[in-house]
Structure formats: C-alpha cells, structure tokens
Design an enzyme around this catalytic site. Structure first.
Site, PDB file in Angstrom:
ATOM      1  N   CYS A 189     -16.446   0.467 -27.540  1.00 42.47           N
ATOM      2  CA  CYS A 189     -17.728   1.145 -27.744  1.00 42.47           C
ATOM      3  C   CYS A 189     -18.362   1.461 -26.401  1.00 42.47           C
ATOM      4  O   CYS A 189     -19.464   0.990 -26.095  1.00 42.47           O
ATOM      5  CB  CYS A 189     -18.658   0.258 -28.559  1.00 42.47           C
ATOM      6  SG  CYS A 189     -17.883  -0.345 -30.038  1.00 42.47           S
ATOM      7  N   GLU A 227       5.180  -6.174   2.078  1.00 40.92           N
ATOM      8  CA  GLU A 227       4.900  -6.864   0.818  1.00 40.92           C
ATOM      9  C   GLU A 227       4.250  -5.899  -0.183  1.00 40.92           C
ATOM     10  O   GLU A 227       3.088  -6.067  -0.547  1.00 40.92           O
ATOM     11  CB  GLU A 227       4.021  -8.101   1.059  1.00 40.92           C
ATOM     12  CG  GLU A 227       2.822  -7.809   1.948  1.00 40.92           C
ATOM     13  CD  GLU A 227       2.009  -9.034   2.347  1.00 40.92           C
ATOM     14  OE1 GLU A 227       2.570 -10.131   2.406  1.00 40.92           O
ATOM     15  OE2 GLU A 227       0.803  -8.860   2.586  1.00 40.92           O
ATOM     16  N   TYR A 265      -0.932  -3.322 -11.812  1.00 36.65           N
ATOM     17  CA  TYR A 265      -2.399  -3.238 -11.905  1.00 36.65           C
ATOM     18  C   TYR A 265      -2.805  -2.633 -13.254  1.00 36.65           C
ATOM     19  O   TYR A 265      -3.638  -1.731 -13.312  1.00 36.65           O
ATOM     20  CB  TYR A 265      -2.973  -2.418 -10.743  1.00 36.65           C
ATOM     21  CG  TYR A 265      -2.605  -2.962  -9.382  1.00 36.65           C
ATOM     22  CD1 TYR A 265      -3.262  -4.072  -8.859  1.00 36.65           C
ATOM     23  CD2 TYR A 265      -1.593  -2.382  -8.626  1.00 36.65           C
ATOM     24  CE1 TYR A 265      -2.930  -4.578  -7.611  1.00 36.65           C
ATOM     25  CE2 TYR A 265      -1.246  -2.888  -7.381  1.00 36.65           C
ATOM     26  CZ  TYR A 265      -1.923  -3.983  -6.880  1.00 36.65           C
ATOM     27  OH  TYR A 265      -1.593  -4.485  -5.647  1.00 36.65           O
ATOM     28  N   GLY A 322       0.787  -1.230   0.000  1.00 35.70           N
ATOM     29  CA  GLY A 322       0.000   0.000   0.000  1.00 35.70           C
ATOM     30  C   GLY A 322       0.819   1.280   0.000  1.00 35.70           C
ATOM     31  O   GLY A 322       0.266   2.362   0.187  1.00 35.70           O
ATOM     32  N   GLY A 373       3.412  -3.982  -3.765  1.00 39.33           N
ATOM     33  CA  GLY A 373       3.247  -4.385  -5.158  1.00 39.33           C
ATOM     34  C   GLY A 373       3.382  -3.175  -6.072  1.00 39.33           C
ATOM     35  O   GLY A 373       4.381  -2.988  -6.750  1.00 39.33           O
ATOM     36  N   ARG A 374       2.361  -2.320  -6.022  1.00 38.17           N
ATOM     37  CA  ARG A 374       2.294  -1.175  -6.941  1.00 38.17           C
ATOM     38  C   ARG A 374       3.567  -0.327  -6.920  1.00 38.17           C
ATOM     39  O   ARG A 374       4.096   0.024  -7.971  1.00 38.17           O
ATOM     40  CB  ARG A 374       1.099  -0.296  -6.558  1.00 38.17           C
ATOM     41  CG  ARG A 374       0.771   0.790  -7.571  1.00 38.17           C
ATOM     42  CD  ARG A 374      -0.337   1.726  -7.062  1.00 38.17           C
ATOM     43  NE  ARG A 374      -1.567   1.051  -6.727  1.00 38.17           N
ATOM     44  CZ  ARG A 374      -2.560   0.798  -7.582  1.00 38.17           C
ATOM     45  NH1 ARG A 374      -2.473   1.203  -8.833  1.00 38.17           N
ATOM     46  NH2 ARG A 374      -3.642   0.168  -7.175  1.00 38.17           N
TER      47      ARG A 374
HETATM   48  C1  LIG Z   1      -2.794  -5.938  -2.611  1.00 36.71           C
HETATM   49  C2  LIG Z   1      -2.041  -6.357  -1.412  1.00 36.71           C
HETATM   50  C3  LIG Z   1      -0.690  -6.011  -1.284  1.00 36.71           C
HETATM   51  C4  LIG Z   1       0.008  -5.100  -2.247  1.00 36.71           C
HETATM   52  O1  LIG Z   1      -0.553  -3.827  -2.215  1.00 36.71           O
HETATM   53  P1  LIG Z   1       0.065  -2.628  -3.079  1.00 36.71           P
HETATM   54  O2  LIG Z   1      -0.923  -1.526  -2.907  1.00 36.71           O
HETATM   55  O3  LIG Z   1       0.164  -3.107  -4.480  1.00 36.71           O
HETATM   56  O4  LIG Z   1       1.402  -2.314  -2.499  1.00 36.71           O
HETATM   57  C5  LIG Z   1      -0.005  -6.511  -0.195  1.00 36.71           C
HETATM   58  N1  LIG Z   1      -0.617  -7.298   0.725  1.00 36.71           N
HETATM   59  C6  LIG Z   1      -1.917  -7.636   0.623  1.00 36.71           C
HETATM   60  C7  LIG Z   1      -2.516  -8.506   1.648  1.00 36.71           C
HETATM   61  C8  LIG Z   1      -2.668  -7.174  -0.443  1.00 36.71           C
HETATM   62  O5  LIG Z   1      -3.962  -7.484  -0.516  1.00 36.71           O
END
Ligand SMILES: *Cc1c(COP(=O)(O)O)cnc(C)c1O
Length: 357
Positions: A307, A239, A336, A208, A241-242
């Site tokens: 469309c 952990e 994403y 996050g 991601g984005r």
């Molecule tokens: C989606 C998610 C992440 C990654 O979140 P980002 O916003 O992409 O950093 C990490 N842990 C859990 C449990 C998630 O659901």
C-alpha cells in the site's frame, strides 16, 4: 530463464537461482583475473547455496559484519575471510582471530583490535571517478593523516602486521575507469607502504564493477581489467559482489489484477518490492520477461501488493496483453535483492526459493 524451470514451482512468488550459470560466470571471472585474488563480497547475496556454488572458484569471501562472518564460517568452514566494514564493535573484532585480512577503518579501531591480525588500512583517497554510480566517500576509510597515525601506532602493536592498503572508492565503473582508479591508488599507496617498511605490499581495490540493469546481457570487461592490473607491482585482490551474483537470480511472480486508472494501466503482481527492493533503491526499471503471454505490446506499470506508490518494479514499460495468472520473471535479481528488502512490511508470505542445479 525458461518456462520449464518455472513450471516446477508450486508457489509464487519465488526466487530462482541458476547455480550452474553462476558457477560458469564466476569461473570466467577467476580465469580473467590471473594473479589478482578474487574474494566475493557476501553482502551482495549471502545465500548459503550461492556461497557454496561460488566457493570453489574464488580465493575467499569478504564479510562486512560479525553476522556475515559467523554465517560464512558456518557455511564454508575453513574459507579465507577478509573482514571489513565501518563501526566494528568489540564483539565483532573479537571474531577476527583466524581471519586472513582485517580491513581497519580508523586509528581507534586499530587500537581496539586485540587478536593477532594481518591488517590492510582502508584509505579514503581524494580521487575523482566522475562516472561512478556511487562514490564511497563519507565514513569509509581514512585520510592520509589518519593512515600515517595508524602506521605509527603499528610499531607498538606487535600482534598486528601491516600488509597493505584497501581502497574501495566508487562503484558502477566500467573496466577502463576501474583500471584508471587502481593505477592512481597504486601510485599513492606503494611509495607510502614502502616508507612504512612494508616489503611485500598488498592492495585491495574493493568491488564496484559496473552492472548495467538496462542491458542484462552486458558484462564487465573482466579480461581487460585483469590484463590492466597485471603490471601493478604488488599483491592484488578485488572483492566484487554485484557483478558476480546479479545475473543468475530471478524473482518470478504472477499477475493478480490489471486495471486502468486515470489513464494509467497497472499490472498488480503477487509479492512486491518488499521482496525485491532493487528497482526502488537504484531508481531503475527492473528488467523482466513475460513468460506466459505475447501479442501487441502497450505501456503499463508493474507494481506489487504494497500500500505505497513506491512499490513499483518497472514504470510505463511495454507489455503484451496480461491477465490474472500470467507469469513474469524479473531478471538480475541475484544481488542486493532479497537480502536488502524489507520483508516484514505488510506481512505478506515470503517467496519460495528454488535452485536450478
Ligand atoms: C559493498 C562493498 C563491496 C562490493 O561492492 P559491489 O558493488 O557489490 O561489487 C566490496 N568491498 C566493500 C568494502 C564494500 O563495501
């Protein structure tokens, strides 16, 4: 993104991934985090080349489904895995053997986890994060009473070991807001774990970390975050991601038509948001660079071939004079993006995938 990379493309639209740039970015994050473990949340982008690029610079991969788990194990044999996600089926739980940590989401899930496992209990704690883009309340994790019930159940489940607490409570927070949340989680979780006999407690603060789509050059303050976590007396893991993969992917495409209707100018691009759904889901203008034209700018709306009026990449944004064949690269399309998009809608061809090495 420079034009040389695009000249090599024989087909548009194309996703272009800058693997050396990604590697450098992830290595910087790893360096800033010190003793805090870094897992990559595969759901942001599970592309095999991306996973292979990231793997040497992370401590493991977080997966949120049996499908991700199987894919990541095949792509990166032997990698350490954290397995989360609500609503795990028995078939998915059966894949948990050999996983580094299983993030348990409910007492019922705990009972259904039959293979030996090291467990983090996912907590849904009532901490406010007013600036969050997304609050992970709802079906994720457990309240205090369900956490207590799980801890009590563990005594009868000798194949499971309680290691700590997982709390991914919000997303889109800057480093100081994330740190504030981390400290509040630790204040609650460490005494709770001690009460339940966990001597070497672990905390996973989830992902996050903020990504600002209005400012592609800005990065989450990893050094401040790493330094601020250092004082928490526990084994720590994050952990994201984005914030790891967003910056090193582009969706490159070309102009099919330009028209003005009812006073609005539309630039119609090959492809669409069925390839890059991010601006629709986030409700933002996807940042972009026009690679083949310059000149006085005027406002236009960049759309795709679908469309539906929702097929908008960016609304009323300044662009130079554009015509068919001009090439546009949408930035921040590494997370994403392709993997959350509804590819089959309208049955246009899929994009090409191109990897800068
Ligand atoms: C989606 C998610 C992440 C990654 O979140 P980002 O916003 O992409 O950093 C990490 N842990 C859990 C449990 C998630 O659901």
């Amino acid at each position: 993104m420079n034009l040389d990379a695009v000249r090599g493309l024989d087909r548009l639209p194309a996703y272009v991934y800058d693997l050396p740039g990604l590697k450098g970015h992830v290595a910087t994050i790893r360096g800033a985090l010190g003793r805090t473990e870094l897992f990559y949340a595969a759901k942001a982008n599970p592309d095999a080349e991306i996973l292979r690029t990231i793997a040497p610079h992370v401590d493991g991969i977080e997966v949120s489904s049996g499908g991700e788990l199987t894919h990541v194990r095949e792509t990166l044999p032997g990698v350490r895995l954290a397995f989360g996600g609500p609503g795990k089926t028995d078939e998915e739980l059966a894949l948990a053997a050999g996983v580094d940590r299983v993030h348990v989401e409910s007492p019922r899930e705990l009972d259904r986890l039959r293979s030996p496992a090291d467990v983090l209990l996912r907590a849904n704690l009532p901490f406010h994060a007013p600036d969050a883009a997304l609050t992970m309340s709802g079906p994720f994790g457990m309240d205090e009473d369900a956490l207590d019930a799980c801890a009590a159940r563990m005594a009868d489940l000798p194949h499971l070991a309680l290691r700590g607490v997982h709390a991914h409570l919000a997303s889109g927070l800057d480093a100081s807001a994330m740190l504030d949340l981390a400290h509040r989680i630790a204040e609650w979780a460490l005494p709770w774990l001690k009460d339940h006999g966990v001597d070497d407690p672990e905390l996973n603060f989830g992902g996050g970390m903020a990504v600002d789509y209005t400012s592609p050059g800005t990065r989450f303050d990893w050094p401040a975050y790493g330094a601020g976590l250092a004082g928490i007396p526990a084994r720590l893991r994050v952990e994201p991601g984005r914030s790891m993969t967003a910056y090193h992917g582009w969706y490159v495409t070309d102009v099919l038509d330009v028209k003005t209707t009812r006073g609005e100018t539309y630039v119609i691009l090959r492809g669409g948001t069925h390839h890059l759904r991010t601006p629709v889901t986030k409700g933002h203008d996807q940042p972009f660079t026009v690679l083949t034209a310059d000149g006085p700018e005027s406002p236009a709306t960049l759309v795709g071939q679908l469309c539906t009026p929702k097929d908008v990449f960016a609304r009323d944004v300044p662009v130079p004079p554009l015509g068919p064949g001009d090439v546009i690269a949408f930035a921040m399309a590494g997370a994403y993006a392709w993997n959350i998009s509804h590819h089959d809608f309208l049955m246009h061809p899929e994009p090409a995938f191109h990897y800068l090495r």
